[in-house]
Write a protein that holds these residues in place. Structure first.
Motif, mmCIF file in Angstrom:
data_model
loop_
_atom_site.group_PDB
_atom_site.id
_atom_site.type_symbol
_atom_site.label_atom_id
_atom_site.label_comp_id
_atom_site.label_asym_id
_atom_site.label_seq_id
_atom_site.Cartn_x
_atom_site.Cartn_y
_atom_site.Cartn_z
ATOM 1 N N ASN A 426 19.290 -81.607 14.620
ATOM 2 C CA ASN A 426 19.046 -82.757 13.761
ATOM 3 C C ASN A 426 20.314 -83.511 13.358
ATOM 4 N N GLY A 427 21.485 -83.071 13.814
ATOM 5 C CA GLY A 427 22.724 -83.764 13.502
ATOM 6 C C GLY A 427 23.266 -83.491 12.119
ATOM 7 N N ASN A 428 22.574 -82.690 11.322
ATOM 8 C CA ASN A 428 23.047 -82.356 9.994
ATOM 9 C C ASN A 428 24.301 -81.491 10.052
ATOM 10 N N PHE A 429 25.046 -81.477 8.961
ATOM 11 C CA PHE A 429 26.219 -80.609 8.892
ATOM 12 C C PHE A 429 25.807 -79.168 8.633
ATOM 13 N N PHE A 430 24.738 -78.972 7.869
ATOM 14 C CA PHE A 430 24.300 -77.620 7.538
ATOM 15 C C PHE A 430 22.784 -77.560 7.425
ATOM 16 N N ASP A 431 22.277 -76.362 7.459
ATOM 17 C CA ASP A 431 20.862 -76.107 7.220
ATOM 18 C C ASP A 431 20.767 -74.861 6.352
ATOM 19 N N ILE A 432 19.610 -74.651 5.756
ATOM 20 C CA ILE A 432 19.419 -73.523 4.842
ATOM 21 C C ILE A 432 18.226 -72.697 5.290
ATOM 22 N N ASP A 433 18.450 -71.412 5.493
ATOM 23 C CA ASP A 433 17.374 -70.475 5.814
ATOM 24 C C ASP A 433 17.139 -69.630 4.568
ATOM 25 N N ARG A 434 16.169 -70.065 3.755
ATOM 26 C CA ARG A 434 15.914 -69.369 2.485
ATOM 27 C C ARG A 434 15.443 -67.936 2.708
ATOM 28 N N LEU A 466 33.369 -73.525 -0.156
ATOM 29 C CA LEU A 466 32.799 -74.710 -0.793
ATOM 30 C C LEU A 466 31.294 -74.786 -0.572
ATOM 31 N N MET A 467 30.835 -74.427 0.630
ATOM 32 C CA MET A 467 29.401 -74.435 0.909
ATOM 33 C C MET A 467 28.680 -73.411 0.037
ATOM 34 N N PHE A 468 29.306 -72.260 -0.166
ATOM 35 C CA PHE A 468 28.697 -71.251 -1.025
ATOM 36 C C PHE A 468 28.560 -71.771 -2.454
ATOM 37 N N LEU A 469 29.625 -72.379 -2.963
ATOM 38 C CA LEU A 469 29.592 -72.885 -4.335
ATOM 39 C C LEU A 469 28.568 -73.999 -4.495
ATOM 40 N N LEU A 470 28.375 -74.817 -3.455
ATOM 41 C CA LEU A 470 27.391 -75.893 -3.515
ATOM 42 C C LEU A 470 25.957 -75.373 -3.422
ATOM 43 N N LEU A 488 21.289 -82.385 -2.034
ATOM 44 C CA LEU A 488 21.418 -81.839 -0.681
ATOM 45 C C LEU A 488 21.605 -82.954 0.334
ATOM 46 N N GLN A 489 20.840 -84.026 0.192
ATOM 47 C CA GLN A 489 20.960 -85.151 1.110
ATOM 48 C C GLN A 489 22.309 -85.845 0.963
ATOM 49 N N LEU A 490 22.784 -85.957 -0.280
ATOM 50 C CA LEU A 490 24.093 -86.553 -0.534
ATOM 51 C C LEU A 490 25.187 -85.750 0.151
ATOM 52 N N TRP A 491 25.156 -84.417 -0.020
ATOM 53 C CA TRP A 491 26.177 -83.565 0.589
ATOM 54 C C TRP A 491 26.119 -83.637 2.111
ATOM 55 N N GLN A 492 24.897 -83.679 2.649
ATOM 56 C CA GLN A 492 24.742 -83.789 4.101
ATOM 57 C C GLN A 492 25.447 -85.042 4.616
ATOM 58 N N VAL A 496 28.744 -84.882 7.031
ATOM 59 C CA VAL A 496 28.592 -85.363 8.413
ATOM 60 C C VAL A 496 29.601 -86.471 8.685
ATOM 61 N N ALA A 497 29.748 -87.434 7.757
ATOM 62 C CA ALA A 497 30.704 -88.522 7.943
ATOM 63 C C ALA A 497 32.127 -87.989 8.071
ATOM 64 N N ALA A 498 32.470 -86.998 7.225
ATOM 65 C CA ALA A 498 33.810 -86.422 7.274
ATOM 66 C C ALA A 498 34.063 -85.703 8.592
ATOM 67 N N ALA A 499 33.084 -84.930 9.061
ATOM 68 C CA ALA A 499 33.242 -84.187 10.311
ATOM 69 C C ALA A 499 33.347 -85.132 11.501
ATOM 70 N N ARG A 500 32.550 -86.191 11.515
ATOM 71 C CA ARG A 500 32.620 -87.154 12.618
ATOM 72 C C ARG A 500 33.957 -87.880 12.627
ATOM 73 N N ALA A 501 34.473 -88.201 11.458
ATOM 74 C CA ALA A 501 35.777 -88.846 11.383
ATOM 75 C C ALA A 501 36.865 -87.935 11.945
ATOM 76 N N GLU A 502 36.762 -86.638 11.645
ATOM 77 C CA GLU A 502 37.739 -85.685 12.164
ATOM 78 C C GLU A 502 37.638 -85.554 13.667
ATOM 79 N N LEU A 503 36.411 -85.553 14.217
ATOM 80 C CA LEU A 503 36.231 -85.491 15.668
ATOM 81 C C LEU A 503 36.850 -86.708 16.344
ATOM 82 N N GLU A 504 36.688 -87.882 15.726
ATOM 83 C CA GLU A 504 37.262 -89.098 16.293
ATOM 84 C C GLU A 504 38.786 -89.030 16.281
#
Length: 510
Positions: A426-434, A466-470, A488-492, A496-504
């Motif tokens: 889905n292109g998300n940075f993270f997912d949660i398996d409750r 940081l992911m744990f604390l969030l 959750l949507q805000l953090w996603q 994602v924007a930060a990771a894509r910028a780093e890849l570029e």
């Protein structure tokens, strides 16, 4: 009547059933950790009266080739060496010896090496040696006899006065966890990590011996081609009760547990000061691991922490440590594990703890309350009354887990939160398996997070923390409200924007 019935089994003679040679494989698969295995060899050196023990890593340029443990103890005769190299070989242990079972040398060595050579010399006998090669050991217990001239050469290598020198050299070859390819600084990194852990382990379990003026352990690294010894340092004692000031004004204090089958067992109860950063405190596992009983056998630490079924570990008891010297006649109340990394205690011990008192009649259970109170008061003064959380699990670096558990009360009996990298469609940075309590990080962004470095199970500690604390609160609730979903949507989006910028940026650099 019941005990007698248990043994009333009719028999008709006996039959000799020697062990299969493959027993050697089982002997080498007992789960010995590297540091515990070396500590077992040093125990033998102490039993031999050694004053100096050297743990010597030999390398050929970037490749590690052998590991040796050398001591200046009394050495062994050829007959004594044969007994020492025999699986389960029976010898008369001194009343205060650290050895017990007759398997430590072989089991510890062959757990980590494909061959173990032992060369030894007494003042009155020549140098002799034996070698267990695993492939020969599993084929009928065939133990090699080391050529006497080589045995003397190895002895001479570690002695300034070879004519009178006595002692023992243990050599490991084919060490399983040595780096296969030492290039790119891999060997240096391995040595740094391994020697640091080894120094801490030996400093801890043998701290009473190292505190003496007449006993030393040295760890050294030598290049076999140049003869250059570019690392050589002594192991310092790491006293788990070595705090500079007391955590509670009434402690340390000695309680006495009366065990019918053993007698009186002193319990030396200590309370560490809160927020200590000393290695003597922090080097002993996590917050939950380092509290509880520290069992000693003949001054050798054989268990560092744990409540032995007396009670459950508790965040608020992280300052409580109790030193117990095991009695020589332990009956079945205290049973030491073969690897000397723990003590199994019977219910009789736990029962005795509930009745244990000090000289003023105060109960041991009051000590538990005092240690708890010191921890809570330190939290109150710091203004940190924090809610208990589900703790971190797999995927978090051990030092990171320790820091989290130092700062956050952990819910007991709860499955911890793990973190892992996985492909997400889905292109998300993270997912949660409750259900399985897993934070899933998108594998697509891993190189961006790591900056192109090679990853591993416990990589990316900053991002993971940081992911744990969030996200830890998500796992502590049955469902997410509208505000939490929006977060959750805000953090996603931002991640994602930060990771894509780093890849570029990485693509531009290429």
């Amino acid at each position: 009547m019941t005990d007698r019935w248990q043994f009333e089994v009719p028999t008709n003679g006996t039959k000799h059933l020697p062990p299969d040679a493959r027993y050697m494989e089982a002997l080498s698969s007992q789960g010995y950790g590297f540091e515990a295995a070396i500590a077992d060899l040093v125990d033998n050196s102490i039993d031999a009266g050694a004053k100096d023990v050297v743990i010597h890593f030999l390398r050929d340029a970037d490749r590690l080739v052998s590991l040796l443990v050398i001591d200046d103890g009394k050495g062994m005769t050829e007959e004594e060496l044969d007994v020492a190299m025999t699986v389960g070989g029976r010898r008369d242990y001194d009343a205060k010896a650290l050895g017990m079972f007759g398997t430590g040398l072989k089991s510890a060595s062959l757990s980590h090496a494909s061959a173990v050579t032992v060369v030894t010399k007494t003042r009155r006998t020549r140098a002799v040696g034996r070698r267990w090669l695993m492939e020969r050991a599993v084929n009928g217990y065939q133990c090699d006899i080391v050529d006497p001239s080589y045995a003397q050469t190895l002895i001479d290598r570690y002695s300034e006065r070879p004519i009178v020198w006595q002692g023992t050299v243990i050599r490991w070859d084919g060490v399983k966890n040595f780096p296969q390819h030492g290039g790119g600084g891999q060997t240096d990194r391995y040595l740094h990590r391994t020697i640091n852990r080894l120094g801490l382990q030996l400093g801890l379990c043998l701290h009473r011996f190292l505190a003496r003026d007449d006993f030393n352990i040295t760890i050294a690294v030598e290049d076999v081609n140049t003869g250059l010894e570019y690392m050589n340092f002594g192991v310092d004692p790491l006293d788990p009760f070595g705090y500079p000031k007391v955590g509670h004004p009434e402690y340390p204090k000695t309680f006495t547990a009366t065990i019918p089958s053993v007698g009186d067992v002193p319990l030396h109860a200590h309370v560490w000061p809160a927020k200590s950063t000393l290695d003597e405190y922090k080097a002993v596992g996590s917050v939950l691991d380092r509290q509880g009983f520290y069992f000693y056998r003949h001054n050798r630490l054989v268990q560092a922490g744990g409540w032995n079924n007396f009670r459950q570990p508790d965040q608020y008891l992280s300052l409580a440590r109790v030193a117990v010297d095991l009695p020589d006649t332990a009956a079945d109340v205290f049973r030491l594990t073969v690897k000397k990394e723990g003590v199994d205690t019977s219910p009789e011990f736990a029962d005795a703890l509930n009745e244990a008192v000090d000289t003023e009649g105060r109960r041991f259970t009051e000590y538990i309350g005092a240690a708890d109170a010191v921890y809570r008061e330190a939290r109150r003064r710091a203004g940190t009354t924090r809610k208990a959380v589900i703790g971190p699990g797999k995927g978090f670096d051990p030092s990171l887990r320790e820091a989290m558990e130092d700062e956050l009360p952990v819910m007991h009996g709860e499955e911890p939160i793990s973190v892992r990298w996985q492909k997400l469609d889905n292109g998300n940075f993270f997912d949660i398996d409750r259900e399985d309590r897993v934070i899933v990080l998108n594998q697509h962004y891993r190189s961006a997070v790591l900056g192109g470095r090679r990853g591993g199970l416990n990589d990316a500690p900053t991002v993971k923390s940081l992911m744990f604390l969030l996200l830890h609160q998500v796992f502590e609730k049955e469902y997410s409200g509208s505000r939490e979903k929006d977060n959750l949507q805000l953090w996603q989006s931002i991640l994602v924007a930060a990771a894509r910028a780093e890849l570029e940026r990485m693509a531009d650099d290429e």
